[in-house]
Enzyme design. Sequence first.
Site, mmCIF file in Angstrom:
data_model
loop_
_atom_site.group_PDB
_atom_site.id
_atom_site.type_symbol
_atom_site.label_atom_id
_atom_site.label_comp_id
_atom_site.label_asym_id
_atom_site.label_seq_id
_atom_site.Cartn_x
_atom_site.Cartn_y
_atom_site.Cartn_z
ATOM 1 C CE1 TYR A 147 -3.915 2.259 0.360
ATOM 2 C CE2 TYR A 147 -2.596 3.326 2.054
ATOM 3 C CZ TYR A 147 -3.689 3.328 1.210
ATOM 4 O OH TYR A 147 -4.553 4.402 1.199
ATOM 5 C CD GLU A 154 -2.550 5.122 -6.084
ATOM 6 O OE1 GLU A 154 -3.356 6.015 -5.743
ATOM 7 O OE2 GLU A 154 -2.656 3.937 -5.718
#
Length: 221
Positions: A147, A154
């Site tokens: 994550y 991102e």
Amino acid sequence: MAGFLSGVKRLYLTIYNWTIFVGWFQVFYLAVKTLKESGHEHVYDAVEKPLLLAQSAAILEIFHGLVGLVRSPITATLPQIGSRLYVTWGILLSFPEVRSHFLVSSLVISWSITEIIRYSFFGTKEAFGSAPSWLLWLRYSTFLFLYPSGIASEVGLIYTALPYIKESGKYSLRMPNKWNFAFDYYYVAFLVLGIYVPGSPHMYTYMLGQRKRALAKSKKE
């Protein structure tokens, strides 16, 4: 009748999960293969089609939650899927200048490993009623590092795209115009980056809670 509908639901979710599993496995395979043979600059071109299909198919998970096919809360599903779709369609597909960045490789590898594990877990659970303990552990543990690496990729790619968003003016509406309305996609990107600041720790904390509950439950069984 209830038993029949339950069977149809399980069959549908089994097919759905294993189909998306195949898509993400293809993304992972092509990413690693291209990274090894051609370098990170060519990873996006290699994975574009399966990435767009596999990630876009996740929209169905919002529908699954809304109609009660799955128990996942929309409040958790929507931000995760929304942010990924934004990066997939709103950044990578829309601004080719960022596709050769090394963060594309870390992004698709982080995403694909996560989804290979997640969809195989739920596919196995729907097909057989339960999943093996090792797969459950992977499902609720690998996010601990995947994550953060995915989120960092991102955010990094959105930030990298900012100059190209501003220069191109793509998706923006300038004044004057007949609607007397202005819209600047550049500032939307900044807004999205701002949402990551409180959103990412919140989601990570949520997943830690999920992990604690799932592993504690598995020990009792």
